[in-house]
Design an enzyme around this catalytic site. Structure first.
Site, PDB file in Angstrom:
ATOM      1  N   VAL A 111       0.831  -1.204   0.000  1.00 14.50           N
ATOM      2  CA  VAL A 111       0.000   0.000   0.000  1.00 14.50           C
ATOM      3  C   VAL A 111       0.870   1.261   0.000  1.00 14.50           C
ATOM      4  O   VAL A 111       0.671   2.177  -0.806  1.00 14.50           O
ATOM      5  CB  VAL A 111      -0.926   0.003   1.239  1.00 14.50           C
ATOM      6  CG1 VAL A 111      -1.910   1.142   1.160  1.00 14.50           C
ATOM      7  CG2 VAL A 111      -1.649  -1.313   1.357  1.00 14.50           C
ATOM      8  N   HIS A 154     -29.149   7.945 -11.934  1.00 12.88           N
ATOM      9  CA  HIS A 154     -28.543   7.873 -13.276  1.00 12.88           C
ATOM     10  C   HIS A 154     -28.112   9.268 -13.710  1.00 12.88           C
ATOM     11  O   HIS A 154     -28.868  10.208 -13.506  1.00 12.88           O
ATOM     12  CB  HIS A 154     -29.541   7.311 -14.285  1.00 12.88           C
ATOM     13  CG  HIS A 154     -29.009   7.341 -15.691  1.00 12.88           C
ATOM     14  ND1 HIS A 154     -28.039   6.458 -16.130  1.00 12.88           N
ATOM     15  CD2 HIS A 154     -29.267   8.175 -16.742  1.00 12.88           C
ATOM     16  CE1 HIS A 154     -27.742   6.731 -17.396  1.00 12.88           C
ATOM     17  NE2 HIS A 154     -28.461   7.782 -17.780  1.00 12.88           N
TER      18      HIS A 154
HETATM   19  N1  LIG Z   1      -4.512   3.745   2.409  1.00 12.75           N
HETATM   20  C1  LIG Z   1      -4.286   3.100   3.538  1.00 12.75           C
HETATM   21  O1  LIG Z   1      -5.179   2.708   4.277  1.00 12.75           O
HETATM   22  C2  LIG Z   1      -2.878   2.819   3.945  1.00 12.75           C
HETATM   23  C3  LIG Z   1      -1.831   3.473   3.321  1.00 12.75           C
HETATM   24  C4  LIG Z   1      -0.537   3.154   3.702  1.00 12.75           C
HETATM   25  C5  LIG Z   1      -0.326   2.229   4.707  1.00 12.75           C
HETATM   26  N2  LIG Z   1      -1.360   1.629   5.309  1.00 12.75           N
HETATM   27  C6  LIG Z   1      -1.126   0.597   6.350  1.00 12.75           C
HETATM   28  O2  LIG Z   1       0.247   0.382   6.524  1.00 12.75           O
HETATM   29  C7  LIG Z   1       0.516  -1.013   6.439  1.00 12.75           C
HETATM   30  C8  LIG Z   1       1.922  -1.223   5.935  1.00 12.75           C
HETATM   31  O3  LIG Z   1       2.031  -0.857   4.562  1.00 12.75           O
HETATM   32  P1  LIG Z   1       3.222  -1.390   3.671  1.00 12.75           P
HETATM   33  O4  LIG Z   1       2.955  -0.969   2.279  1.00 12.75           O
HETATM   34  O5  LIG Z   1       4.525  -1.040   4.295  1.00 12.75           O
HETATM   35  O6  LIG Z   1       3.104  -2.939   3.865  1.00 12.75           O
HETATM   36  P2  LIG Z   1       2.464  -4.078   2.940  1.00 12.75           P
HETATM   37  O7  LIG Z   1       2.555  -5.309   3.750  1.00 12.75           O
HETATM   38  O8  LIG Z   1       1.143  -3.650   2.378  1.00 12.75           O
HETATM   39  O9  LIG Z   1       3.452  -4.177   1.704  1.00 12.75           O
HETATM   40  C9  LIG Z   1       4.793  -4.513   1.807  1.00 12.75           C
HETATM   41  C10 LIG Z   1       5.209  -5.110   0.477  1.00 12.75           C
HETATM   42  O10 LIG Z   1       6.618  -5.174   0.444  1.00 12.75           O
HETATM   43  C11 LIG Z   1       6.963  -6.367  -0.208  1.00 12.75           C
HETATM   44  N3  LIG Z   1       8.349  -6.697   0.113  1.00 12.75           N
HETATM   45  C12 LIG Z   1       8.861  -7.163   1.276  1.00 12.75           C
HETATM   46  N4  LIG Z   1      10.200  -7.349   1.159  1.00 12.75           N
HETATM   47  C13 LIG Z   1      10.529  -6.978  -0.103  1.00 12.75           C
HETATM   48  C14 LIG Z   1      11.746  -6.937  -0.830  1.00 12.75           C
HETATM   49  N5  LIG Z   1      12.878  -7.324  -0.275  1.00 12.75           N
HETATM   50  N6  LIG Z   1      11.715  -6.512  -2.114  1.00 12.75           N
HETATM   51  C15 LIG Z   1      10.555  -6.115  -2.680  1.00 12.75           C
HETATM   52  N7  LIG Z   1       9.386  -6.134  -2.039  1.00 12.75           N
HETATM   53  C16 LIG Z   1       9.367  -6.564  -0.769  1.00 12.75           C
HETATM   54  C17 LIG Z   1       5.934  -7.375   0.274  1.00 12.75           C
HETATM   55  O11 LIG Z   1       5.869  -8.479  -0.596  1.00 12.75           O
HETATM   56  C18 LIG Z   1       4.676  -6.506   0.245  1.00 12.75           C
HETATM   57  O12 LIG Z   1       4.038  -6.550  -1.011  1.00 12.75           O
HETATM   58  C19 LIG Z   1      -0.562  -1.549   5.527  1.00 12.75           C
HETATM   59  O13 LIG Z   1      -0.844  -2.890   5.793  1.00 12.75           O
HETATM   60  C20 LIG Z   1      -1.750  -0.684   5.856  1.00 12.75           C
HETATM   61  O14 LIG Z   1      -2.492  -1.273   6.869  1.00 12.75           O
HETATM   62  C21 LIG Z   1      -2.635   1.902   4.937  1.00 12.75           C
END
Ligand SMILES: NC(=O)c1ccc[n+]([C@@H]2O[C@H](COP(=O)([O-])OP(=O)(O)OC[C@H]3O[C@@H](n4cnc5c(N)ncnc54)[C@H](O)[C@@H]3O)[C@@H](O)[C@H]2O)c1
Ligand SMILES: Cc1cc2nc3c(=O)[nH]c(=O)nc-3n(C[C@H](O)[C@H](O)[C@H](O)COP(=O)(O)OP(=O)(O)OC[C@H]3O[C@@H](n4cnc5c(N)ncnc54)[C@H](O)[C@@H]3O)c2cc1C
Length: 492
Positions: free
Chosen positions: A194, A457
């Site tokens: 995200v 609509h």
């Molecule tokens: N709009 C929203 O509500 C919003 C916005 C931002 C964050 N958040 C919250 O913050 C939390 C954390 O967000 P996030 O994006 O850090 O975590 P996430 O878990 O959504 O994504 C992390 C990503 O990094 C990848 N990853 C891990 N190691 C890697 C590597 N070595 N190389 C490449 N990719 C790798 C994982 O596979 C995963 O897809 C989210 O779960 C969410 O709850 C929410």
């Protein structure tokens, strides 16, 4: 209040901790609210609010790029990175100010600036806070605290895989982005979750050279394979990305971060960036609390086993809330969990269960991505007998009118009962459609009943109606929706 012996200690003054404090205060004046970092909450300081402040100008600029397609000549504005980041920081500071203002009614004797750690199930050791400007626990003469009940609301921090540390002082996390005085020239964004998608797309649209490096093809935690494939195609058509980057090696060449990798087409590449932004997930701060001294049963991640309807850890006097619980790491859930944990900590041993809201997640990308109720992967894992209705937004009337006609929504309904169970989607204005769906799921409505509700609509919600009709048909509870149904109005 005896400051070294309290009824309830709350560790962490973020969204969950503040919400717990307000609840506990209704029952007792013997409280310690312990915070080791700056006040203002993750959401306002380095999370929800500053990220949306960066996304807003990026979307505004992107809309200008689309104007010629409407027949309007437009010049895409030059980005003044200094002015743009100044606004991000000053609006961010306003939001942080609101949080701090909301704490003005708190009794100052309840607040302790220190890093708390368990010595046993009721005793906390208080160490120097990380924020150098604040009164230290030692200076207050309090180094230990005994609490009858305890709320853990310590939030989370970025998780950084070891391989990324090779970027040295060019390695940054989301907190650093919102301190920028100007936009950089280039950023490699690691993690297509995200945070990576929201920040990566915004920076790209603001003219920063970006590549989003993902792993295994995942994107923004979408679990439905069809929605994920559609989203990957749509997002990467604009944003340079390698969602399945392999053989990644990070190293430094002077000030540049060099990334060698094999891209999604199997080509070996080497690219140079000014910064490497780690958006590779977040990890609970509970690992720094010495929870092993409490006797609580911990899971493999070190998080105590707790009941999501009470937030109680086992049958103990300890409660957990917010990102530290790592269950529903979004803002409104942190507030709810804080309220629930605070309520139960205050009344312990009387502990109440509270029904939770329908799960919902919105990713502020463009098109927006959203999840409601049960995820596709969850339904499959639980062996639920369900049907799927889907709708494309490519031909949806109002979406085409506004030239935002990209999207795919998949809706899941329970076989036999016709109840709407969940949805995963990418498309225009989906933050709003996700709310409508969450509300009807929480009201336990069947797809047939939802279709009795009014649809105007021409609106984007008509696309949702088409999806619901498809779902009713797939459930065997409604007819096949007519092609180009004319009672819906053209493009409905
Ligand atoms: N709009 C929203 O509500 C919003 C916005 C931002 C964050 N958040 C919250 O913050 C939390 C954390 O967000 P996030 O994006 O850090 O975590 P996430 O878990 O959504 O994504 C992390 C990503 O990094 C990848 N990853 C891990 N190691 C890697 C590597 N070595 N190389 C490449 N990719 C790798 C994982 O596979 C995963 O897809 C989210 O779960 C969410 O709850 C929410
Ligand atoms: C970039 C980003 C964007 C986001 N966007 C959204 C969004 O758009 N929508 C949404 O719903 N959610 C979003 N989130 C998630 C949301 O910000 C979090 O779910 C929420 O802020 C969690 O609140 P919390 O109270 O659990 O944690 P925090 O607000 O982090 O509070 C925890 C507090 O505990 C303190 N602490 C930690 N350990 C100790 C200790 N041992 N002793 C004393 N104090 C301690 C910390 O200093 C901190 O102040 C985003 C997150 C990020 C990072």
């Amino acid at each position: 209040m005896n400051p070294s012996n309290v009824d309830v200690a709350i560790i962490g003054a973020g969204t969950a901790g503040l919400s717990a404090y307000r609840e506990v205060r209704r029952y007792t004046d013997s409280i310690a609210l312990i915070e080791s970092g700056p006040f203002g909450t993750t959401c306002a300081r380095v999370g929800c609010m500053p990220s949306k402040l960066l996304i807003a100008p990026a979307e505004a600029r992107h809309r200008l790029e689309r104007l010629p397609a409407f027949g309007i000549a437009a010049e895409v504005g030059r980005v003044d990175g200094v002015a743009l980041m100044r606004r991000v920081r000053s609006e961010r500071d306003r939001f942080v100010g609101f949080v701090i203002e909301s704490m003005q009614g708190f009794d100052p004797s309840h607040i302790i600036r220190a890093h708390a750690r368990f010595e046993d199930a009721h005793s906390l050791r208080l160490d120097r806070a990380t924020d150098a400007d604040v009164t230290e626990a030692a200076a207050d003469g309090i180094q230990r605290l005994r609490a009858d009940r305890i709320v853990l609301a310590t939030g989370s921090r970025p998780f950084i895989p070891a391989m990324l540390h090779a970027a040295g002082d060019r390695l940054i996390v989301n907190d650093d982005v919102f301190e920028w005085q100007d936009l950089p020239r280039s950023v490699a964004v690691f993690g297509a979750g995200v945070i990576g998608l929201e920040l990566g797309q915004a920076l790209h649209r603001l003219g920063v050279r970006v590549r989003l490096f993902g792993r295994g093809g995942g994107l923004a935690s979408i679990s439905d394979p069809e929605v994920r494939a559609y989203a990957a195609r749509t997002i990467t058509a604009e944003l340079p990305a390698s969602l399945d980057a392999r053989e990644v090696r990070v190293h430094r060449d002077g000030d540049a971060v060099v990334i060698d990798f094999v891209d999604d087409d199997g080509n070996a590449r080497s690219e140079r960036y000014d910064w490497l932004l780690a958006a590779t997930g977040r990890t609970s701060n509970l690992d720094r609390l010495g929870l092993e001294k409490t006797g609580l049963v911990l899971d493999a991640r070190g998080i105590p086993l707790f009941g999501p309807l009470t937030m109680q850890c086992g049958a103990s006097h300890i409660f957990v809330a917010g990102d530290s619980a790592a269950d529903r790491p979004v803002l409104h859930e942190a507030a709810d969990e804080g309220h629930l944990a605070g309520h139960n900590a205050a009344r312990y041993p009387g502990v109440f269960k509270h029904v939770r809201r329908t799960p919902m997640g919105v990713v502020f990308s463009d098109p927006q991505i959203a999840f409601v109720g049960k995820r596709h992967a969850q339904l499959v894992a639980e062996g639920v007998d369900f049907a799927i209705g889907q709708v494309s937004f490519e031909d949806q009337g109002r979406s085409r009118v506004m030239m935002v006609n990209q999207g795919l929504m998949r809706l899941y309904g329970e076989a036999g009962t016709g109840l709407l169970l969940g949805a995963e989607m990418i498309g225009p204005e989906h933050e709003h459609l996700a709310h409508l769906l969450a509300w009807v799921i929480q009201m336990r409505m069947t797809v047939t009943d939802i279709l009795e509700l009014p649809f105007y609509h021409p609106v984007i919600e008509e696309g949702l109606r088409t999806g619901l009709r498809e779902l009713n048909r797939a459930l065997g509870m409604g007819p096949k929706p007519p092609l180009r149904c004319i009672d819906c109005g053209p493009g409905g």
